[in-house]
Design an enzyme around this catalytic site. Structure first.
Site, PDB file in Angstrom:
ATOM      1  CG  ASP A  18      -1.940   1.130   1.225  1.00 27.04           C
ATOM      2  OD1 ASP A  18      -2.189   1.706   0.144  1.00 27.04           O
ATOM      3  OD2 ASP A  18      -2.479   1.446   2.295  1.00 27.04           O
ATOM      4  CB  SER A  19       0.378   4.700  -1.099  1.00 29.10           C
ATOM      5  OG  SER A  19      -0.929   4.927  -0.596  1.00 29.10           O
ATOM      6  CB  CYS A  81      -2.875   0.782  -2.641  1.00 28.42           C
ATOM      7  SG  CYS A  81      -2.814   2.514  -3.171  1.00 28.42           S
ATOM      8  CD  GLU A 158      -3.262   8.560   7.600  1.00 32.98           C
ATOM      9  OE1 GLU A 158      -2.533   9.573   7.703  1.00 32.98           O
ATOM     10  OE2 GLU A 158      -3.118   7.707   6.694  1.00 32.98           O
ATOM     11  CB  CYS A 192     -10.866   4.290   1.269  1.00 29.10           C
ATOM     12  SG  CYS A 192      -9.362   4.887   2.079  1.00 29.10           S
ATOM     13  CG  HIS A 194      -7.235   5.139   5.703  1.00 27.94           C
ATOM     14  ND1 HIS A 194      -6.398   4.753   4.701  1.00 27.94           N
ATOM     15  CD2 HIS A 194      -6.496   5.920   6.544  1.00 27.94           C
ATOM     16  CE1 HIS A 194      -5.192   5.275   4.913  1.00 27.94           C
ATOM     17  NE2 HIS A 194      -5.221   5.978   6.016  1.00 27.94           N
TER      18      HIS A 194
END
Length: 277
Positions: A18-19, A81, A158, A192, A194
């Site tokens: 993943d990035s 990703c 985050e 996504c 996240h």
């Protein structure tokens, strides 16, 4: 031994790329499904966000990251990703002598398996929405598709604000706008990696809006798709428990801190590597 066989009798090694940190939700779902495997996780944190780069640059970054994982002995690659899957998956499949699984097709397939005529709302980052890869995958399966860019959600996750009034309000605004634009929606796809950390908040907000939806976690769907590939392409795993090695291209301290949240357990040692510009 063929390219599709294991490289040694040590058992299967799965690379996850993943990035940044979000792909750890895919690894989190994978580890119990492939309990005898070894995992290599690379977060290309020095070069994120991928979404602001050209397709050529994203492909170059993704291929260089995949080559690093291949050199460590990976037998297959999971592109955890969404941006890299949308814009570099074909290049990765062409470049690598191993199975490659992305995150978009498994999510679309999961939606189709639940309801053949589903109307799917995809929440994703701006870059993923601009690529329209989910729309193509979903419509290719005969499903309705509407994508909603949610640029504020990644920084909120985050920041650790997964259970916060501000995040609930942001979700309420995004979901209200999306459901107004696509009122026939009956399925929500988390586009996504996240966003699985926001699933409880999303359910809470949808209940408040009076519009409950079937929620599909593309990270979990990707893990399940990977497990199917393993069952089809590789022999039985050896080993008694999953183990993982972690690498990042920028601050290992930040990776350990945030990564532990996404993985749901301490990340431990992280190797710092330089993949260039």
């Amino acid at each position: 031994m063929s390219d599709l066989g294991l490289k040694s009798d040590r058992g299967l090694t799965v690379g996850v790329f993943d990035s940044g940190f979000g792909g750890l939700t895919v690894l989190r779902a994978l580890m119990p499904l492939l309990a005898g495997a070894r995992f290599i996780y690379l977060g290309d944190t020095a070069r994120l966000p991928y979404g602001s780069k050209s397709q050529e640059t994203i492909s170059r970054y993704a291929v260089s990251s995949a080559r690093f994982i291949e050199d460590l002995g990976a037998d297959m690659l999971v592109v955890a990703c969404n941006t890299a899957t949308a814009l570099a998956l074909d290049d990765l499949k062409a470049e690598l002598p191993m199975p490659v699984v992305g995150v978009i097709e498994p999510g679309a397939q999961a939606a189709a398996s639940l309801k053949k005529d589903a109307h799917v709302l995809v929440l994703a980052t701006s870059a993923t929405v601009q690529a329209q890869a989910y729309t193509r995958a979903l419509r290719g399966l005969g499903l309705g598709a509407h994508e909603m860019a949610c640029p504020l959600l990644v920084p909120l996750v985050e920041e650790g604000w997964t259970d916060h009034a501000v995040t609930d309000e942001v979700l309420r605004i995004y979901l209200s706008q999306a459901l107004e634009a696509a009122p026939a929606t009956d399925t929500l796809l988390l586009g996504c990696t996240h966003y699985p950390l926001l699933e409880p908040a999303i359910r809470r907000v949808l209940e408040g809006l009076g519009h409950p939806l079937t929620i599909i976690d593309s990270a979990r769907a990707t893990a399940e798709a990977t497990a199917r590939v393993v069952a089809e392409r590789f022999p039985a795993l050896s080993g008694v428990g999953a183990e993982a090695s972690f690498y990042a291209t920028d601050s290992v301290e930040k990776f350990q801190r945030l990564g532990s949240v996404f993985l749901g357990q301490p990340v431990g040692s992280v190797g710092l590597i330089d993949l260039g510009g």
